[in-house]
Design a protein around this motif. Structure first.
Motif, PDB file in Angstrom:
ATOM      1  N   ASP A 146       0.960   5.620  -0.007  1.00  0.00           N
ATOM      2  CA  ASP A 146       0.309   6.923   0.145  1.00  0.00           C
ATOM      3  C   ASP A 146       1.291   7.940  -0.421  1.00  0.00           C
ATOM      4  O   ASP A 146       2.421   8.056   0.055  1.00  0.00           O
ATOM      5  CB  ASP A 146       0.022   7.187   1.618  1.00  0.00           C
ATOM      6  CG  ASP A 146      -0.913   8.380   1.824  1.00  0.00           C
ATOM      7  OD1 ASP A 146      -1.254   9.058   0.835  1.00  0.00           O
ATOM      8  OD2 ASP A 146      -1.301   8.632   2.979  1.00  0.00           O
TER       9      ASP A 146
ATOM     10  N   GLU B 225     -10.912   9.488   0.102  1.00  0.00           N
ATOM     11  CA  GLU B 225     -10.021   8.670   0.921  1.00  0.00           C
ATOM     12  C   GLU B 225     -10.838   7.828   1.895  1.00  0.00           C
ATOM     13  O   GLU B 225     -11.719   8.344   2.606  1.00  0.00           O
ATOM     14  CB  GLU B 225      -9.047   9.571   1.689  1.00  0.00           C
ATOM     15  CG  GLU B 225      -8.029   8.809   2.500  1.00  0.00           C
ATOM     16  CD  GLU B 225      -7.054   9.719   3.219  1.00  0.00           C
ATOM     17  OE1 GLU B 225      -6.077   9.194   3.786  1.00  0.00           O
ATOM     18  OE2 GLU B 225      -7.276  10.952   3.231  1.00  0.00           O
TER      19      GLU B 225
ATOM     20  N   HIS C 205       0.854  -1.189   0.000  1.00  0.00           N
ATOM     21  CA  HIS C 205       0.000   0.000   0.000  1.00  0.00           C
ATOM     22  C   HIS C 205       0.889   1.236   0.000  1.00  0.00           C
ATOM     23  O   HIS C 205       1.855   1.312   0.761  1.00  0.00           O
ATOM     24  CB  HIS C 205      -0.897  -0.006   1.242  1.00  0.00           C
ATOM     25  CG  HIS C 205      -1.468   1.345   1.588  1.00  0.00           C
ATOM     26  ND1 HIS C 205      -0.956   2.132   2.595  1.00  0.00           N
ATOM     27  CD2 HIS C 205      -2.505   2.046   1.041  1.00  0.00           C
ATOM     28  CE1 HIS C 205      -1.656   3.254   2.676  1.00  0.00           C
ATOM     29  NE2 HIS C 205      -2.589   3.229   1.741  1.00  0.00           N
TER      30      HIS C 205
ATOM     31  N   ASN D 283     -11.125   3.388   3.722  1.00  0.00           N
ATOM     32  CA  ASN D 283     -10.681   1.998   3.702  1.00  0.00           C
ATOM     33  C   ASN D 283     -11.862   1.079   3.965  1.00  0.00           C
ATOM     34  O   ASN D 283     -12.780   1.432   4.719  1.00  0.00           O
ATOM     35  CB  ASN D 283      -9.536   1.746   4.691  1.00  0.00           C
ATOM     36  CG  ASN D 283      -9.999   1.690   6.137  1.00  0.00           C
ATOM     37  OD1 ASN D 283     -10.648   0.740   6.567  1.00  0.00           O
ATOM     38  ND2 ASN D 283      -9.637   2.725   6.909  1.00  0.00           N
TER      39      ASN D 283
ATOM     40  N   GLU E 119      -7.291   5.994  -2.091  1.00  0.00           N
ATOM     41  CA  GLU E 119      -7.448   7.448  -2.132  1.00  0.00           C
ATOM     42  C   GLU E 119      -7.226   7.912  -3.570  1.00  0.00           C
ATOM     43  O   GLU E 119      -6.215   7.585  -4.174  1.00  0.00           O
ATOM     44  CB  GLU E 119      -6.449   8.117  -1.196  1.00  0.00           C
ATOM     45  CG  GLU E 119      -6.629   9.612  -1.068  1.00  0.00           C
ATOM     46  CD  GLU E 119      -5.749  10.213   0.016  1.00  0.00           C
ATOM     47  OE1 GLU E 119      -6.038  11.341   0.453  1.00  0.00           O
ATOM     48  OE2 GLU E 119      -4.768   9.559   0.422  1.00  0.00           O
TER      49      GLU E 119
ATOM     50  N   ASP F 225      -3.111  13.593  -3.909  1.00  0.00           N
ATOM     51  CA  ASP F 225      -3.049  12.745  -2.720  1.00  0.00           C
ATOM     52  C   ASP F 225      -3.657  11.408  -3.119  1.00  0.00           C
ATOM     53  O   ASP F 225      -4.866  11.319  -3.341  1.00  0.00           O
ATOM     54  CB  ASP F 225      -3.827  13.389  -1.573  1.00  0.00           C
ATOM     55  CG  ASP F 225      -3.460  12.795  -0.220  1.00  0.00           C
ATOM     56  OD1 ASP F 225      -2.611  11.881  -0.180  1.00  0.00           O
ATOM     57  OD2 ASP F 225      -4.021  13.240   0.801  1.00  0.00           O
ATOM     58  N   THR F 226      -2.819  10.381  -3.223  1.00  0.00           N
ATOM     59  CA  THR F 226      -3.248   9.119  -3.830  1.00  0.00           C
ATOM     60  C   THR F 226      -2.783   7.934  -3.003  1.00  0.00           C
ATOM     61  O   THR F 226      -1.637   7.903  -2.548  1.00  0.00           O
ATOM     62  CB  THR F 226      -2.664   8.979  -5.256  1.00  0.00           C
ATOM     63  OG1 THR F 226      -2.895  10.195  -5.981  1.00  0.00           O
ATOM     64  CG2 THR F 226      -3.303   7.816  -5.995  1.00  0.00           C
ATOM     65  N   GLN F 227      -3.674   6.966  -2.819  1.00  0.00           N
ATOM     66  CA  GLN F 227      -3.307   5.698  -2.198  1.00  0.00           C
ATOM     67  C   GLN F 227      -3.740   4.564  -3.126  1.00  0.00           C
ATOM     68  O   GLN F 227      -4.899   4.532  -3.572  1.00  0.00           O
ATOM     69  CB  GLN F 227      -3.968   5.531  -0.832  1.00  0.00           C
ATOM     70  CG  GLN F 227      -3.495   6.542   0.195  1.00  0.00           C
ATOM     71  CD  GLN F 227      -4.151   6.368   1.542  1.00  0.00           C
ATOM     72  OE1 GLN F 227      -4.222   5.259   2.069  1.00  0.00           O
ATOM     73  NE2 GLN F 227      -4.630   7.469   2.105  1.00  0.00           N
TER      74      GLN F 227
END
Length: 450
Positions: free
Chosen positions: A283, A399, A281, A401, A418, A294-296
């Motif tokens: 971020d 964003e 994962h 989970n 995200e 802003d990316t996950q």
């Protein structure tokens, strides 16, 4: 050895040049030109309406060099990295006018928009010059950047406030009010020009993410998560981009001793060696043209004999995508962040989806001003920022989970996602699509075709 090093360096330079050409990363000079063009466009097209919405006819911003108000930084030209000495900006909208007047009570013009409105030879006292301009315009309400709910809108320090109140005539004191709504509106609202470019900026970020979570960077059994994090930092600098936070890479795995799925977001994950069977994962965020991403996203390291991501992880990932759909379906103009969160959680409960929502505005700051939609440590109402309403032409990091029990691992897996997105007043549009499948490492032929 020197020959090999030279060849490697040449190949590296060619790869960097190819990336820049493919994605058209502008030179510093070109970026400054775009920033100034956008700033002038924003002042002309956004400020009149935003001032009316906030019911303010004057906005006063004051900062000293290297102690800048977060808002005043967004008014500085592309070649300025800080305010100069004491910089005072005054924005005034006359009754009935559809335009704003912009003044710099400073020794210099501040960009093209704010022309110098102070002659130190005629009036040596800068504060009195500011007072004279305010009295001349005689506004009904004077907005200052003081705010309980947003740090971005609370940039006027006590010294500047006290000096202003000392110099202002007593009958102007009652005109002073918070410019919170105007500050937030200015920071959160995006122009068509900015939105046309945001997709490009997100594509840059996605390309870098995919490069880092691949066999070109990761050697299972050797590479650590910290190695990958620092590779991202170096890659960002090589491409003449910036970041607003240190990237993080963490691991979830079948091993019973691994408790990553229980880790609090307040605690950084330990560095670990990446192994086959790991779910990675990341971020990650970049800053370009004064806008932030802003990316996950998730990747999986294939085990020997595997040619694709296991179905149980594919199915878990789909729950994360479904939760994104639920959240974005609740974006309605005028709804507060708290209301969007409540409606989303109702549907989550109905569908039996476990997880958390912690979405936030995105723009000139990574964690930007606007409606807060949940927090990782609070799935109830967020007083203040959560009570702010949703407006059109604003950007968000979607964003969240989803927590999914995976029988094959005999434990929960957190699908942490995200993605940057734009709300046009009717629907949420992802800047550059969204991740719809877990990236395999190494990339195989099947993945590349699809």
């Amino acid at each position: 050895m020197k020959k090999i090093t030279l060849i490697t360096l040449c190949l590296f330079c060619l790869a960097e040049l190819a990336f820049a050409q493919k994605h058209n990363v502008l030179t510093q000079r070109q970026q400054a030109t775009v920033v100034d063009q956008w700033l002038n466009e924003r002042i002309e097209t956004l400020l009149p309406e935003l001032m009316d919405r906030a019911e303010l006819d004057m906005w006063v911003l004051i900062s000293r060099e290297y102690n800048e108000d977060p808002v005043i930084r967004t008014f500085l030209p592309g070649t300025w990295h800080a305010a100069r000495r004491r910089t005072m900006l005054v924005i005034y909208k006359a009754p009935g006018s559809n335009k704003v007047e912009t003044y710099a009570v400073a020794r210099y013009d501040v960009g093209e928009a704010f022309k110098k409105a102070w002659d130190p030879e005629a009036q040596p006292d800068q504060w009195k010059a500011l007072k004279d301009l305010i009295v001349e315009k005689n506004p009904s309400k004077i907005g200052l950047n003081i705010s309980d709910n947003y740090g971005h809108a609370d940039g006027l320090n006590l010294t500047e406030y006290n000096n202003l109140m000392k110099v202002l005539p007593d009958d102007f004191h009652d005109k002073i009010t918070s410019a919170e709504k105007l500050s937030v509106g200015w920071l959160e609202t995006r122009t068509p020009s900015e939105m046309a470019t945001y997709r490009h900026i997100q594509s840059l970020a996605n390309s870098i993410i995919q490069e880092g979570l691949s066999e070109s960077v990761i050697t299972p059994g050797v590479t650590t998560t910290a190695d990958v994090q620092w590779w991202y930092r170096e890659r960002i600098k090589e491409l003449k981009l910036d970041t607003w936070f240190h990237p993080t890479v963490d691991i979830q795995r079948a091993d019973e001793s691994s408790k990553e799925h229980l880790r609090s977001f307040a605690v950084n994950a330990d560095s670990e060696v990446i192994m086959p069977g790991d779910l990675l994962h990341i971020d990650f965020g970049i800053t370009y043209l004064r806008l932030n991403t802003d990316t996950q996203q998730l990747a999986y390291v294939l085990k020997p004999g595997e040619n694709e991501v296991p179905k149980y992880l594919v199915d878990a990932f789909k729950v994360g995508n479904r939760l994104q759909d639920i959240l974005t379906s609740q974006f309605k103009t005028g709804r507060t962040g708290n209301e969007i969160l409540r409606e989303t959680r109702k549907i989550m409960d109905q569908e039996g989806i476990k997880g958390s929502i912690y979405s936030h505005p995105l723009g000139t700051h990574g964690h930007a001003s606007g409606p807060t939609i949940g927090m990782w440590d609070n799935q109830g109402d967020t007083p203040g920022a959560g009570d702010y309403p949703l407006y059109p032409n604003t950007a968000y990091a979607i964003e969240l989970n989803a927590v999914v029990f995976v029988e094959e691992w005999n434990k929960d897996v957190r699908v942490m996602l995200e993605e940057g997105a734009f709300y046009d007043g009717e629907k949420v549009i992802y800047f550059n699509g969204r991740q719809s499948e877990i990236m395999p490492i190494p990339r195989n032929q099947f993945y590349l075709k699809n």
